[in-house]
Design an enzyme around this catalytic site. Sequence first.
Site, PDB file in Angstrom:
ATOM      1  N   GLU A  34       8.815  75.615 -50.455  1.00  0.00           N
ATOM      2  CA  GLU A  34       7.370  75.579 -50.251  1.00  0.00           C
ATOM      3  C   GLU A  34       7.004  74.112 -50.030  1.00  0.00           C
ATOM      4  O   GLU A  34       7.308  73.281 -50.870  1.00  0.00           O
ATOM      5  CB  GLU A  34       6.680  76.134 -51.502  1.00  0.00           C
ATOM      6  CG  GLU A  34       5.237  76.463 -51.284  1.00  0.00           C
ATOM      7  CD  GLU A  34       4.589  77.027 -52.542  1.00  0.00           C
ATOM      8  OE1 GLU A  34       3.362  76.948 -52.637  1.00  0.00           O
ATOM      9  OE2 GLU A  34       5.310  77.525 -53.429  1.00  0.00           O
ATOM     10  N   ARG A 259      18.851  79.285 -62.324  1.00  0.00           N
ATOM     11  CA  ARG A 259      18.216  78.011 -62.008  1.00  0.00           C
ATOM     12  C   ARG A 259      18.925  76.895 -62.725  1.00  0.00           C
ATOM     13  O   ARG A 259      19.467  77.088 -63.804  1.00  0.00           O
ATOM     14  CB  ARG A 259      16.789  78.042 -62.546  1.00  0.00           C
ATOM     15  CG  ARG A 259      15.725  78.189 -61.513  1.00  0.00           C
ATOM     16  CD  ARG A 259      14.382  78.256 -62.214  1.00  0.00           C
ATOM     17  NE  ARG A 259      13.488  77.231 -61.684  1.00  0.00           N
ATOM     18  CZ  ARG A 259      12.824  77.367 -60.544  1.00  0.00           C
ATOM     19  NH1 ARG A 259      12.960  78.445 -59.815  1.00  0.00           N
ATOM     20  NH2 ARG A 259      12.020  76.405 -60.132  1.00  0.00           N
ATOM     21  N   LYS A 269       7.789  70.874 -59.333  1.00  0.00           N
ATOM     22  CA  LYS A 269       7.029  69.978 -58.440  1.00  0.00           C
ATOM     23  C   LYS A 269       5.674  69.627 -59.036  1.00  0.00           C
ATOM     24  O   LYS A 269       5.203  68.506 -58.895  1.00  0.00           O
ATOM     25  CB  LYS A 269       6.866  70.634 -57.076  1.00  0.00           C
ATOM     26  CG  LYS A 269       8.139  70.553 -56.254  1.00  0.00           C
ATOM     27  CD  LYS A 269       7.985  71.281 -54.939  1.00  0.00           C
ATOM     28  CE  LYS A 269       8.171  72.753 -55.109  1.00  0.00           C
ATOM     29  NZ  LYS A 269       8.302  73.491 -53.845  1.00  0.00           N
TER      30      LYS A 269
HETATM   31  P1  ATP Z   1       9.282  74.123 -58.411  1.00  0.00           P
HETATM   32  O1  ATP Z   1       9.068  74.845 -59.685  1.00  0.00           O
HETATM   33  O2  ATP Z   1      10.083  72.887 -58.572  1.00  0.00           O
HETATM   34  O3  ATP Z   1       8.028  73.920 -57.635  1.00  0.00           O
HETATM   35  P2  ATP Z   1       9.899  76.278 -56.687  1.00  0.00           P
HETATM   36  O4  ATP Z   1      10.880  77.361 -56.970  1.00  0.00           O
HETATM   37  O5  ATP Z   1       8.467  76.639 -56.717  1.00  0.00           O
HETATM   38  O6  ATP Z   1      10.258  75.067 -57.599  1.00  0.00           O
HETATM   39  P3  ATP Z   1      10.378  76.241 -53.881  1.00  0.00           P
HETATM   40  O7  ATP Z   1      10.005  75.212 -52.898  1.00  0.00           O
HETATM   41  O8  ATP Z   1       9.712  77.553 -53.821  1.00  0.00           O
HETATM   42  O9  ATP Z   1      10.179  75.597 -55.310  1.00  0.00           O
HETATM   43  O10 ATP Z   1      11.946  76.424 -53.925  1.00  0.00           O
HETATM   44  C1  ATP Z   1      12.782  76.608 -52.819  1.00  0.00           C
HETATM   45  C2  ATP Z   1      14.055  77.243 -53.297  1.00  0.00           C
HETATM   46  O11 ATP Z   1      14.686  76.416 -54.283  1.00  0.00           O
HETATM   47  C3  ATP Z   1      13.804  78.581 -53.963  1.00  0.00           C
HETATM   48  O12 ATP Z   1      14.749  79.495 -53.439  1.00  0.00           O
HETATM   49  C4  ATP Z   1      14.031  78.329 -55.415  1.00  0.00           C
HETATM   50  O13 ATP Z   1      14.573  79.458 -56.032  1.00  0.00           O
HETATM   51  C5  ATP Z   1      15.025  77.172 -55.411  1.00  0.00           C
HETATM   52  N1  ATP Z   1      14.919  76.358 -56.624  1.00  0.00           N
HETATM   53  C6  ATP Z   1      13.849  75.661 -57.054  1.00  0.00           C
HETATM   54  N2  ATP Z   1      14.098  75.056 -58.229  1.00  0.00           N
HETATM   55  C7  ATP Z   1      15.376  75.371 -58.558  1.00  0.00           C
HETATM   56  C8  ATP Z   1      16.242  75.054 -59.652  1.00  0.00           C
HETATM   57  N3  ATP Z   1      15.836  74.289 -60.664  1.00  0.00           N
HETATM   58  N4  ATP Z   1      17.494  75.558 -59.642  1.00  0.00           N
HETATM   59  C9  ATP Z   1      17.920  76.319 -58.625  1.00  0.00           C
HETATM   60  N5  ATP Z   1      17.167  76.644 -57.573  1.00  0.00           N
HETATM   61  C10 ATP Z   1      15.907  76.197 -57.529  1.00  0.00           C
HETATM   62 MG    MG Z   2       8.001  78.382 -55.355  1.00  0.00          MG
END
Ligand code: ATP
Ligand code: MG
Length: 553
Positions: A34, A259, A269
Amino acid sequence: MADGKNFIHEIIDEELKEGGRCYGQKVHTRFPPEPNGYLHIGHAKALEIDFGTAELYGGLCNLRMDDTNPTKEDEEFVDAIKEDIKWLGHDWDDRFFYASDYFEQMYGYAIELIEKGLAYVCELTPEQMKEMRGDTQTPAQSPYRDRPVEESLDLFKRMRAGEFEDGKMTLRAKIDLASGNFNMRDPVIYRINRLPHHRQGTKWVIYPMYDFAHPIEDAIEGITHSLCSLEFEAHRPLYNWVVENISIECKPRQIEFARLGITNTVLSKRKLRNLIESGYVDGWDDPRMPTLCGLRRRGYTPAAIRAFHERNGVSKVNSLVDYAFLEYCLREDLNKTAKRAMAVIHPVKLIIDNYPEGMTEEFTVENNPENPDDGVRTVSFSRELWIETEDFMEEPAKKYFRLFPGNEVRLKSAYIIKCIGCDKDEAGNVTAVHCEYDKESRGGNPADGRKIKSTIHWVDSATCIDAEIRLYDKLFTTEQPDLADCNYLDFINPDSLEIITGAKVEASLADTQPADRFQFLRVGYFCADNKDSVPGHLVFNRAVSLKDSYRPE
Ligand code: ATP
Ligand code: MG
């Protein structure tokens, strides 16, 4: 796993066999960030899994901006995300997409569901919906569930046309109000929201929910395996319901993995942005941040980050990895690849009283004993040198074997010296250490083979250059600053950055380029800051110390 395969690969292996779901197909994955922030080390795990799986099977991996949410998305983030992925060594070729480009198709599939009697417009407010969601014993309710298809169709079209206020109505999938999985209790799949979208502007006032949009995005792109983190596990039935009930050929399969969590930092983020906005760090690329741009600026290499993820493996159980393990992986890589140099962080003058004034010698030293291909360089030596303040003690502590009056040490690659005293200022601070050198020990080896316990590093005061050194420590003082019942900001480490000006580095570093990495002998691994360091004003970030607090099993 020994052959580099994880449980996801085992599933794929089965599916590729004759008669399997993907028999004869190319494995096709996607990485769907995102664009509302910079990528962090947790995203790198997902990247390694998404791109890595495609690479392993000779398949493809798309890069898709998951920008269905109209808030806080920005082209700055899109560019940064691309840069970080390229830096890690992955390539999406021409397969770069925006989920928002599929809004029209998504709308079409929503209409299809309504027409099939599988979706309806609901007029419950968010509060009412919450009240009526039921519990494990009681099903949810909606008085609008059985409204005629035509009515829902008409209302949904008018929702799109902007006839209703934000929050007034939603489109809900008609699945199962009694489901034990609350995600299946007629989930909302469209909502009204008048926030402008970073690419679509004000074209849309209705936006699809993630659980509806994501499977459609995957299916449109022909994704065979939609790999995502564990929190989506309970959403998988809905993912499957969407692809099964719309007329689209591709039926991707979602597989979840654990994760990544790391000690002494946060990986969200929103929280990372908050650290910036509250002034605790300088930006997304502050070298203390767990973002990829922060790690890069700190001195991390793509190889170290990949090794970290590879060794952690992929499983179904969320885990918290010791930050020290990340450092261990970096140290291992830099030990092989970083050139050695001498730098004195807290300098004190060393005067060799019996060394002729005006004389200079040059010593040839290896750039990296671990890698002879890195060649050699010369370092100059003269009567006045700089050494570390802590390498001298006028009154030696127990087991202190470095310089003190009467003791001998080796100046790395140069000579054996014997301390004969020191000068002090009025306050009693040592301003210079005096010694005599053993002429017969050129290169650092005494002619008579006597044992010298300590070797210290030094730089020639006649030729060395000044540098700024930035020493970083953990951002948080506790292992899990973001446990549910704590406020992570309470655990900020106030001493996570120490800036030292007036460090002395050897002359060979004069044309150090931003991002060049070195091992400063006895001190640590350093990286020339990629923003602030220029020849003439060198700034080095400590990437990682030499001392290893981590022992792999
Ligand atoms: P954040 O909580 O940091 O904003 P998010 O999951 O909302 O993380 P996205 O941009 O939606 O962020 O993530 C893109 C991809 O990265 C998704 O498939 C998500 O599952 C993966 N991802 C994000 N954080 C992690 C993590 N700590 N470990 C493994 N995969 C992750
Ligand atoms: Mg997300």
